[in-house]
Scaffold this active site. Structure first.
Site, short mmCIF file in Angstrom:
data_model
loop_
_atom_site.label_atom_id
_atom_site.label_comp_id
_atom_site.label_asym_id
_atom_site.label_seq_id
_atom_site.Cartn_x
_atom_site.Cartn_y
_atom_site.Cartn_z
N SER A 1 0.86 -1.34 -0.13
CA SER A 1 0.13 0.12 0.05
C SER A 1 0.73 1.39 0.11
CB SER A 1 -0.92 -0.04 1.01
OG SER A 1 -2.04 1.01 1.09
N LEU B 1 -7.32 12.46 -2.38
CA LEU B 1 -8.63 12.60 -3.18
C LEU B 1 -9.95 12.48 -2.42
CD1 LEU B 1 -10.12 12.32 -5.93
CD2 LEU B 1 -9.86 9.97 -6.05
N GLU C 1 -9.58 2.16 -3.04
CA GLU C 1 -9.43 2.10 -4.23
C GLU C 1 -10.62 1.95 -5.27
OE1 GLU C 1 -6.61 2.95 -6.30
OE2 GLU C 1 -4.97 2.85 -4.94
N HIS D 1 -15.57 -2.88 -3.50
CA HIS D 1 -16.12 -4.27 -3.90
C HIS D 1 -17.38 -3.68 -4.89
CE1 HIS D 1 -16.20 -8.38 -5.01
NE2 HIS D 1 -17.58 -8.36 -4.81
P1 TGC Z 1 -17.33 9.27 -14.42
O1 TGC Z 1 -18.34 10.38 -15.19
O2 TGC Z 1 -17.67 8.04 -14.76
O3 TGC Z 1 -16.02 9.80 -15.01
C1 TGC Z 1 -15.63 10.88 -14.92
C2 TGC Z 1 -14.42 11.00 -16.12
O4 TGC Z 1 -13.30 9.86 -15.38
C3 TGC Z 1 -13.21 9.26 -16.68
N1 TGC Z 1 -13.05 7.93 -15.92
C4 TGC Z 1 -11.53 7.36 -15.88
N2 TGC Z 1 -10.18 7.73 -16.17
C5 TGC Z 1 -9.40 6.84 -16.19
N3 TGC Z 1 -9.39 5.86 -15.28
C6 TGC Z 1 -10.63 5.24 -14.64
N4 TGC Z 1 -10.80 4.35 -13.80
C7 TGC Z 1 -11.95 6.32 -15.04
N5 TGC Z 1 -12.97 6.22 -14.44
C8 TGC Z 1 -13.56 7.00 -15.17
C9 TGC Z 1 -14.44 9.08 -17.31
O5 TGC Z 1 -14.17 8.59 -18.77
C10 TGC Z 1 -14.72 10.47 -17.42
O6 TGC Z 1 -14.05 11.12 -18.34
P2 TGC Z 1 -14.60 12.49 -18.98
O7 TGC Z 1 -13.22 13.30 -19.84
O8 TGC Z 1 -15.88 12.16 -19.78
O9 TGC Z 1 -14.81 13.49 -18.18
O10 TGC Z 1 -17.30 9.77 -12.80
P3 TGC Z 1 -18.45 9.47 -11.73
O11 TGC Z 1 -18.31 10.84 -10.90
O12 TGC Z 1 -19.83 9.08 -12.47
O13 TGC Z 1 -17.42 8.47 -10.96
C11 TGC Z 1 -17.64 7.15 -11.32
C12 TGC Z 1 -16.83 6.09 -10.14
C13 TGC Z 1 -17.84 6.02 -9.07
C14 TGC Z 1 -16.76 4.87 -10.76
C15 TGC Z 1 -15.58 6.82 -9.62
O14 TGC Z 1 -15.93 8.05 -8.72
C16 TGC Z 1 -14.81 5.98 -8.62
O15 TGC Z 1 -14.01 4.94 -9.23
N6 TGC Z 1 -15.05 5.77 -7.21
C17 TGC Z 1 -14.33 5.30 -6.34
C18 TGC Z 1 -13.33 6.15 -5.54
C19 TGC Z 1 -11.96 5.59 -5.24
O16 TGC Z 1 -11.83 4.49 -5.88
N7 TGC Z 1 -11.15 6.41 -4.43
C20 TGC Z 1 -9.93 5.75 -4.30
C21 TGC Z 1 -9.14 6.60 -3.20
S1 TGC Z 1 -7.42 6.65 -3.56
C22 TGC Z 1 -7.15 5.38 -2.40
O17 TGC Z 1 -8.15 4.64 -2.03
C23 TGC Z 1 -5.87 4.72 -2.10
S2 TGC Z 1 -5.67 3.47 -1.04
C24 TGC Z 1 -3.89 3.49 -0.89
C25 TGC Z 1 -3.41 2.19 -1.99
O18 TGC Z 1 -3.80 2.15 -3.04
O19 TGC Z 1 -2.90 1.34 -1.35
P1 FAD Z 2 -18.25 5.16 1.59
O1 FAD Z 2 -18.45 5.62 0.14
O2 FAD Z 2 -19.05 5.85 2.38
O3 FAD Z 2 -19.10 3.66 1.39
C1 FAD Z 2 -19.66 2.98 2.48
C2 FAD Z 2 -20.39 1.68 1.93
O4 FAD Z 2 -21.37 2.05 0.95
C3 FAD Z 2 -19.43 0.82 1.09
O5 FAD Z 2 -19.88 -0.39 1.32
C4 FAD Z 2 -19.65 1.07 -0.33
O6 FAD Z 2 -19.53 0.13 -1.39
C5 FAD Z 2 -21.53 1.66 -0.14
N1 FAD Z 2 -21.75 2.35 -1.28
C6 FAD Z 2 -21.26 3.73 -1.62
N2 FAD Z 2 -22.07 3.95 -2.62
C7 FAD Z 2 -22.53 3.05 -3.23
C8 FAD Z 2 -23.75 3.03 -4.24
N3 FAD Z 2 -23.87 3.85 -5.08
N4 FAD Z 2 -24.09 1.61 -4.32
C9 FAD Z 2 -24.06 0.59 -3.42
N5 FAD Z 2 -23.20 0.93 -2.35
C10 FAD Z 2 -22.73 2.03 -2.27
N6 FAD Z 2 -8.30 7.76 -0.17
C11 FAD Z 2 -7.28 8.65 -0.69
O7 FAD Z 2 -7.65 9.52 -1.46
N7 FAD Z 2 -5.86 8.49 -0.73
C12 FAD Z 2 -5.41 7.49 0.28
O8 FAD Z 2 -4.17 7.57 -0.04
C13 FAD Z 2 -6.30 6.48 0.77
N8 FAD Z 2 -5.79 5.60 1.37
C14 FAD Z 2 -6.68 4.73 2.36
C15 FAD Z 2 -6.24 3.92 3.38
C16 FAD Z 2 -6.99 3.14 4.13
C17 FAD Z 2 -6.27 2.45 5.22
C18 FAD Z 2 -8.47 3.44 3.70
C19 FAD Z 2 -9.30 2.48 4.88
C20 FAD Z 2 -8.85 4.11 2.98
C21 FAD Z 2 -7.99 4.84 2.24
N9 FAD Z 2 -8.47 5.97 1.23
C22 FAD Z 2 -7.55 6.73 0.42
C23 FAD Z 2 -9.92 6.05 1.08
C24 FAD Z 2 -10.67 4.95 0.42
O9 FAD Z 2 -10.54 5.09 -1.09
C25 FAD Z 2 -12.10 5.05 0.88
O10 FAD Z 2 -12.37 4.37 2.15
C26 FAD Z 2 -13.14 4.14 -0.23
O11 FAD Z 2 -13.09 4.74 -1.31
C27 FAD Z 2 -14.62 4.12 0.18
O12 FAD Z 2 -14.92 5.75 0.84
P2 FAD Z 2 -15.78 5.58 2.14
O13 FAD Z 2 -14.64 4.82 3.22
O14 FAD Z 2 -16.04 6.79 2.35
O15 FAD Z 2 -16.91 4.69 2.14
#
Ligand code: TGC
Ligand code: FAD
Length: 387
Positions: A93, A133, A366, A369
Site C-alpha cells: 500500500s 482524493l 481504491e 467491491h
Molecule cells: P465518471 O463520469 O464515470 O468519470 C469522470 C471522468 O473520468 C473518466 N474515468 C476514468 N479515467 C481513467 N481511469 C478510470 N478508472 C476512470 N473512470 C472514469 C471518465 O471517462 C470521465 O472522463 P470525461 O473526460 O468524460 O470527464 O465519474 P463519476 O463521478 O460518475 O464516478 C464514477 C466512479 C464512481 C466509478 C468513480 O468516482 C470511482 O471510481 N469511485 C471510487 C473512488 C475511489 O476509488 N477512491 C480511491 C481513493 S485513493 C485510495 O483509495 C488509495 S488507497 C492506497 C493504496 O492504493 O494502497
Molecule cells: P463510502 O463511500 O461511504 O461507502 C460505504 C459503503 O457504502 C460501502 O460498502 C460502499 O460500497 C457502499 N456504497 C457507496 N456508494 C454506493 C452505491 N452507489 N451503491 C451501492 N453501495 C454504495 N483515499 C485517498 O484519497 N488516498 C489514500 O491514500 C487513501 N488511503 C486509504 C487507506 C486506508 C487504510 C483506507 C481505509 C482508505 C483509504 N483511502 C484513501 C480512502 C478509500 O479510497 C475510501 O475509504 C473508499 O473509497 C470508500 O470510501 P468511504 O470509506 O467513504 O466509504
C-alpha cells in the site's frame, strides 16, 4: 519455497522482470519480514530507513520512465507489487501511494520543473508523497468533493478536508485534488510545511498497520500558483491514477493469497486430528483445491490485464474486473486459510490473520467491491446505477 504457479506462468517473465522480482523479494526477506510482528505489536509504521532501500530495489514507480525512475515494464511493476504484498498489504500500500498514485500524478500531469524537482527523490525513497482524493463526506463519490482551490495573484488558497490519506502527515509533498472556482477538479502540490495545512494520523487502525493513514485540513492554506499540476483537468485525472494503482493491487493481492495458501497447506500436512493429518480430510482438500483454482484464475486475469495495459488497449472497466475479483479471491483465501489453521490461525505465528485484516481494507479502498460491481454493471448494460 516455490510459490503456487499451477499454470506455469512465472517462466514467462523476462530477465528484467525476474531481476525486479528477486531484488524486492530479497529485500523483503532480509529487512522487513523478520521484523513485521515486532512492528505490528509495537504499533510502529515501516521505519523510515527502509524507504531508500525500497527505492533502490525499484519498488517506487517501477514502470515510470525517465526522471530517475526505474523505467521497467508494466509487468515488472506488477511483479514488484505482488512481492511486496506476499509480505504485507500495508507494505504494498505504501508503495502504491508513492508510485502509481503520487509519482504517477506528477509524471503524467506535472510540469517539467515539478517532475525534475520531485520524481528522482521520490523514486529513490528520499522523499515521500501522498495522494489526497477522499474526503470525510465523499469517499466512493469523489465528484462530490468540497475542497476548493481559489487563485489569488501568485498563489492558490485551499480550503477543505481530506481523509484516509496514506502518509498524509509525513509526506514531503502531497498531491491534493480540489475544485477550482468553476467547479472543475484540478491537482495541486502541497508541500510539507504549507501554511494553513494541519495533518493528524487516524488513531485506532486495526488493519494495514505498517502504513500510516492521516486526515488533512486546509484552512486558507496558501501554495504557489506554480504548484498546480498543469496537465490535470477534471475528475478523469485522479481516476487515471487510480487505474494505475488498481492494476498493481490486482497483482499484489495474489501475493497475499499465495502466502495464505502456503501457510494453510503446510499446516494441514503437519497437523493431525482423529489419527491422521488434517490434509487427508476431504473437506480440507476441498478448501485447498478452491484456493489453488481461484489463485490460478486470478493469476491468469492479472497477466492478461498487464498485457492489455502494456499494449495500451486496456479499459478502466477491465481493471475494475480484476481489482474486484482478485481482492475478493484473496480475502476468501485468507478466511479459508484461517479456518484450516484452527485456533492457531488467529495468532501472529502465521501471516494469515494479518493478511485477513489487511485485505478487509483492500476490499474497500481504491473503489469498494460494490463500486467495481456497479462499474461493470454500467459497462455491460449501458445504464449507470450511481445516480
Ligand atoms: P465518471 O463520469 O464515470 O468519470 C469522470 C471522468 O473520468 C473518466 N474515468 C476514468 N479515467 C481513467 N481511469 C478510470 N478508472 C476512470 N473512470 C472514469 C471518465 O471517462 C470521465 O472522463 P470525461 O473526460 O468524460 O470527464 O465519474 P463519476 O463521478 O460518475 O464516478 C464514477 C466512479 C464512481 C466509478 C468513480 O468516482 C470511482 O471510481 N469511485 C471510487 C473512488 C475511489 O476509488 N477512491 C480511491 C481513493 S485513493 C485510495 O483509495 C488509495 S488507497 C492506497 C493504496 O492504493 O494502497
Ligand atoms: P463510502 O463511500 O461511504 O461507502 C460505504 C459503503 O457504502 C460501502 O460498502 C460502499 O460500497 C457502499 N456504497 C457507496 N456508494 C454506493 C452505491 N452507489 N451503491 C451501492 N453501495 C454504495 N483515499 C485517498 O484519497 N488516498 C489514500 O491514500 C487513501 N488511503 C486509504 C487507506 C486506508 C487504510 C483506507 C481505509 C482508505 C483509504 N483511502 C484513501 C480512502 C478509500 O479510497 C475510501 O475509504 C473508499 O473509497 C470508500 O470510501 P468511504 O470509506 O467513504 O466509504
Amino acid at each position: 519455497m516455490d510459490r503456487l504457479d499451477y499454470y506455469a506462468l512465472e517462466p514467462q517473465l523476462g530477465p528484467d522482470e525476474c531481476r525486479a522480482r528477486d531484488r524486492v523479494r530479497e529485500l523483503v526477506h532480509s529487512e522487513i519480514a523478520p521484523h513485521l510482528n515486532t512492528w505490528w505489536r509495537a504499533g510502529e509504521y515501516l521505519p523510515d530507513r527502509l524507504y531508500p532501500l525500497l527505492g533502490e530495489a525499484g519498488a517506487f514507480g517501477a514502470h515510470l520512465q525517465g526522471y530517475g525512475c526505474p523505467g521497467l515494464s508494466y509487468l515488472a511493476y506488477c511483479v514488484v507489487m505482488r512481492e511486496l504484498e506476499f509480505c504485507d498489504s500495508g507494505l504494498r500500500s505504501l508503495a502504491s501511494v508513492q508510485g502509481p498514485l503520487g509519482m504517477y500524478a506528477i509524471h503524467a500531469y506535472g510540469s517539467e520543473e515539478q517532475k525534475q524537482q520531485w520524481l528522482p527523490r521520490l523514486a529513490r525513497g528520499e522523499a515521500k508523497v501522498s495522494f489526497a482524493l477522499t474526503e470525510r463526506l465523499h469517499g466512493s463519490d469523489p465528484a462530490g468533493m468540497e475542497t476548493v482551490a481559489v487563485r489569488k495573484g501568485d498563489e492558490y488558497i485551499l480550503n477543505g478536508n481530506k481523509c484516509w490519506i496514506g502518509n498524509g502527515s509525513v509526506a514531503d509533498i502531497r498531491v491534493v485534488w480540489a475544485k477550482n472556482d468553476e467547479g472543475r477538479v484540478e491537482g495541486f502540490l502541497v508541500e510539507r510545511d504549507a501554511p494553513g495545512l494541519r495533518a493528524e494520523d487516524i488513531p485506532g487502525k486495526l488493519s494495514l498497520c505498517l502504513s500510516r493513514t492521516s486526515e488533512l485540513w486546509f484552512e486558507d492554506c496558501r501554495i504557489p500558483a506554480a504548484n498546480r499540476l498543469p496537465g490535470a483537468s477534471g475528475l478523469r485525472a485522479p481516476l487515471g491514477c487510480l487505474s494505475e494503482a488498481r492494476l498493481g493491487i490486482s497483482w499484489g493481492v495474489i501475493g497475499a493469497a499465495q502466502s495464505c495458501y502456503h501457510a494453510a497447506l503446510d499446516y494441514a500436512k503437519s497437523r493431525e486430528q482423529f489419527g491422521q493429518p488434517i490434509a487427508g480430510f476431504q473437506l480440507v482438500q476441498e478448501k485447498l483445491a478452491w484456493m489453488v483454482t481461484e489463485i490460478t484464475k486470478a493469476q491468469l486475469v492479472a497477466w492478461q490485464l498487464a498485457a492489455l495495459k502494456a499494449s495500451g488497449a486496456v479499459r478502466p472497466q477491465q481493471i475494475s474486473l480484476a481489482k474486484r475479483n482478485n481482492v475478493w479471491m484473496a480475502l476468501e483465501c485468507a478466511r479459508m486459510a484461517r479456518n484450516i489453521l484452527g485456533g492457531t490461525g488467529i495468532i501472529d505465528a502465521h501471516p494469515v490473520f494479518r493478511h485477513l485484516v489487511n485485505l478487509e481494507t483492500v476490499f474497500t479502498y481504491e473503489g469498494t467491491h460494490d463500486i467495481h460491481t456497479l462499474i461493470l454493471g454500467q459497462d455491460v448494460t449501458g445504464i449507470s446505477a450511481f445516480s
